[in-house]
Scaffold this active site. Structure first.
Site, PDB file in Angstrom:
ATOM      1  N   ARG A   1       0.785  -1.234   0.000  1.00  0.00           N
ATOM      2  CA  ARG A   1       0.000   0.000   0.000  1.00  0.00           C
ATOM      3  C   ARG A   1       0.820   1.288   0.000  1.00  0.00           C
ATOM      4  NH1 ARG A   1      -2.590  -3.978   2.534  1.00  0.00           N
ATOM      5  NH2 ARG A   1      -4.792  -4.260   2.027  1.00  0.00           N
TER       6      ARG A   1
ATOM      7  N   HIS B   1      -0.956  -2.449  -4.444  1.00  0.00           N
ATOM      8  CA  HIS B   1      -0.341  -3.248  -5.509  1.00  0.00           C
ATOM      9  C   HIS B   1      -0.349  -2.572  -6.876  1.00  0.00           C
ATOM     10  CE1 HIS B   1       0.214  -6.320  -2.601  1.00  0.00           C
ATOM     11  NE2 HIS B   1      -0.971  -6.909  -2.675  1.00  0.00           N
TER      12      HIS B   1
ATOM     13  N   HIS C   1       3.119 -12.369  -6.048  1.00  0.00           N
ATOM     14  CA  HIS C   1       2.030 -12.598  -5.098  1.00  0.00           C
ATOM     15  C   HIS C   1       1.518 -14.043  -5.151  1.00  0.00           C
ATOM     16  CE1 HIS C   1      -1.227 -11.568  -2.467  1.00  0.00           C
ATOM     17  NE2 HIS C   1      -1.027 -10.274  -2.566  1.00  0.00           N
TER      18      HIS C   1
ATOM     19  N   ASP D   1      -1.254  -9.924   8.172  1.00  0.00           N
ATOM     20  CA  ASP D   1      -1.182  -9.169   6.916  1.00  0.00           C
ATOM     21  C   ASP D   1      -0.197  -8.039   7.179  1.00  0.00           C
ATOM     22  OD1 ASP D   1      -1.537  -8.006   4.488  1.00  0.00           O
ATOM     23  OD2 ASP D   1      -3.714  -7.745   4.647  1.00  0.00           O
TER      24      ASP D   1
ATOM     25  N   GLU E   1       5.463 -12.350   0.563  1.00  0.00           N
ATOM     26  CA  GLU E   1       5.804 -11.432  -0.525  1.00  0.00           C
ATOM     27  C   GLU E   1       7.026 -10.625  -0.105  1.00  0.00           C
ATOM     28  OE1 GLU E   1       1.968  -9.197  -1.101  1.00  0.00           O
ATOM     29  OE2 GLU E   1       1.352 -10.860   0.171  1.00  0.00           O
TER      30      GLU E   1
HETATM   31  C1  BGC Z   1      -2.040  -7.414   1.155  1.00  0.00           C
HETATM   32  C2  BGC Z   1      -3.423  -7.777   1.590  1.00  0.00           C
HETATM   33  C3  BGC Z   1      -4.254  -7.977   0.368  1.00  0.00           C
HETATM   34  C4  BGC Z   1      -3.621  -9.078  -0.447  1.00  0.00           C
HETATM   35  C5  BGC Z   1      -4.372  -9.374  -1.710  1.00  0.00           C
HETATM   36  C6  BGC Z   1      -1.491  -8.540   0.375  1.00  0.00           C
HETATM   37  O1  BGC Z   1      -0.203  -8.228  -0.078  1.00  0.00           O
HETATM   38  O2  BGC Z   1      -1.214  -7.067   2.223  1.00  0.00           O
HETATM   39  O3  BGC Z   1      -3.983  -6.798   2.426  1.00  0.00           O
HETATM   40  O4  BGC Z   1      -5.569  -8.307   0.678  1.00  0.00           O
HETATM   41  O5  BGC Z   1      -2.306  -8.738  -0.759  1.00  0.00           O
HETATM   42  O6  BGC Z   1      -4.676  -8.251  -2.364  1.00  0.00           O
END
Ligand code: BGC
Length: 378
Positions: A105, A130, A204, A276, A342
Site C-alpha cells: 500500500r 499493488h 504474489h 497481513d 511477498e
Molecule cells: C495485502 C493484503 C491484500 C492481499 C491481496 C497482500 O499483499 O497485504 O492486504 O488483501 O495482498 O490483495
C-alpha cells in the site's frame, strides 16, 4: 473435470493440461486464451531435470502452478491458480501475479518526490494497493525462453509508460523466472527509468504446501527471520514504528504453527484480520541474499525456504479469500486456504522517510532477487 470447466477451457483456447509429463529439462509454450480485448496470452511450462514443473502465464507474469515432490517423491501443486486466463482477468486477489509498480500500500494514494505530489488510484479504501487499478498483474508481458546454467528460465518484459497509474517515468521492467534443477523457483527483477520514480516489485503467489484444496494452512510450521515488524493502522498502512516481535504473535523466530496465534486478540492481528504485515528481515550486513523464512507442512513433508535481497516480507494468511474464487479444477479458495510471503521494501515507503528508500533514478539499475527453495523433511 466438470463440464463447465471444460467448456471454459475450450472457449478460451486454453491448453493448460497439454504437455502433462513434459520432458525433463524442457520448456513448452501453449495458448492460455485471450484477454477481453482479444490479446493472446501464453502459458510456459518449465520442467526441470527432476520433473518438477513451474507454469507461468504472460498475463500478469503469474505463476499458475508449481509442482514439487512430497516426502514420497510424488509431485504436487503448491500454489493457487486458474485453468485459463479468464480467472486471472477476473480475480482481484493478485493470485500468483507479478506486482508493480508498488507492492502493497501507498497511504492516501499519493506521495511526494522531488517536491512534486503524485496522485494515484484509490483502489483499497483511501489507499493504493499493488500498483493501482491496472497494475502489472493485469498487463500482458512479452516472454522468451532464455538459457540458464542451472535449470529452465523464462524472461518477461514490460514497458510501463510515463504516467501509468500515476507513477512517473518510462519504466523498463524485466523479470527472469528460473526453475532450477535443485527444485527452486528463482525470481530476478530488473528495471530502469528515465525519470525519478518509486518502485517495489514482488510476486504474489499463494502457497499451500499440501496442495490447493487440501484445507487451511493453519498447520504449516513457519519461521520468519525477523526481530521486528511494521505495525499498521486500520487502513493497513504502517504507523512508521518498527516494533519488536518478542512477546507478540509476530514472533516466528522459533518455528511455530501459523494457526497458533492467528485468532488471538492482539490489536495488530485484529487490524489485519489475521497476519497481513510486513516483517523487517534480520539481514546480515554484507550478505548478498539471506534466508527470510522457512515453512514446513507436516503431512506431506514439503518444506519451502524463502531467500531474498529485499529488506522485508509481507506475511499474509489469505484473510480476504472468501470462497468466491474457484481455481484450478474448480477448487474454491476459502479464507486461510493459502499464505503469501511477498518479499518487498516496506509498504508506504515513499511517505515514510525512515524506511529504506524505494526511489529509482535515471542511470540506476534496479535489481532484486528472491528464491523459493523446495525440499522435503521426514
Ligand atoms: C495485502 C493484503 C491484500 C492481499 C491481496 C497482500 O499483499 O497485504 O492486504 O488483501 O495482498 O490483495
Amino acid at each position: 473435470m466438470g463440464a463447465t470447466l471444460m467448456t471454459t477451457m475450450a472457449a478460451s483456447g486454453a491448453s493448460f493440461l497439454a504437455g502433462v509429463g513434459a520432458k525433463p529439462g524442457s520448456t513448452k509454450k501453449s495458448s492460455f486464451g485471450k484477454t477481453p480485448d482479444g490479446e493472446s496470452v501464453d502459458l510456459y511450462k518449465l520442467t526441470n531435470k527432476n520433473g518438477a514443473e513451474a507454469a507461468i502465464t504472460t498475463y500478469g507474469g503469474s505463476v499458475v502452478s508449481l509442482k514439487v515432490p512430497d516426502r514420497s517423491g510424488k509431485l504436487g501443486d503448491v500454489v493457487l491458480g486458474f485453468d485459463s486466463v479468464d480467472g486471472y482477468v477476473n480475480n482481484t486477489s493478485y493470485i500468483g501475479a507479478l506486482i508493480g509498480r508498488y507492492g502493497n500500500r501507498i497511504g492516501h494514494a499519493e506521495f511526494k518526490l522531488d517536491g512534486k505530489t503524485y496522485t494515484l488510484a484509490k483502489n483499497n479504501g483511501e489507499n493504493t494497493l499493488h500498483g493501482g487499478t491496472k497494475g502489472f498483474n493485469k498487463a500482458v508481458w512479452a516472454a522468451k525462453e532464455i538459457p540458464a546454467k542451472d535449470g529452465q528460465a523464462l524472461e518477461l518484459t514490460y514497458l510501463s509508460k510515463d504516467g501509468e497509474e500515476g507513477f512517473p517515468g518510462n519504466l523498463h521492467v524485466r523479470v527472469i523466472y528460473t526453475l532450477t534443477d535443485s527444485n527452486a523457483l528463482r525470481i530476478e527483477y530488473f528495471a530502469t527509468t528515465d525519470k525519478d520514480t518509486v518502485l517495489n516489485l514482488t510476486n504474489h503467489s499463494y502457497f499451500n504446501l499440501a496442495g490447493p484444496g487440501s484445507g487451511d494452512i493453519l498447520g504449516h510450521i513457519l519461521m520468519i527471520e525477523a526481530d521486528k515488524f511494521t505495525p499498521v493502522d486500520s487502513g493497513l498502512i504502517p504507523t512508521g514504528e518498527l516494533r519488536g516481535v518478542a512477546g507478540t504473535p509476530f514472533d516466528f523466530r522459533t518455528p511455530t504453527e501459523i494457526g497458533a496465534r492467528v485468532n488471538s486478540d492482539d490489536e495488530q492481528i485484529k487490524l489485519g484480520g489475521g497476519y497481513d504485515h510486513n516483517f523487517v528481515l534480520s539481514r546480515k550486513p554484507g550478505d548478498p541474499i539471506s534466508l527470510a523464512a522457512r515453512v514446513r507442512e507436516p503431512k506431506t513433508g514439503r518444506a519451502m525456504e524463502v531467500w531474498t535481497t529485499e529488506p522485508g516480507v509481507q506475511f499474509y494468511t489469505g484473510n480476504f479469500l472468501d470462497g468466491s474464487l474457484h481455481g484450478k479444477d474448480g477448487v474454491s479458495y476459502t479464507k486461510r486456504s493459502a499464505f503469501c510471503l511477498e518479499t518487498q521494501h516496506f509498504p508506504d515507503s515513499p511517505n515514510q522517510p525512515k524506511f529504506p528508500s524505494t526511489e529509482l533514478k535515471p542511470g540506476e539499475r534496479y535489481h532484486t532477487t528472491t528464491i523459493y527453495k523446495f525440499s522435503t523433511a521426514k
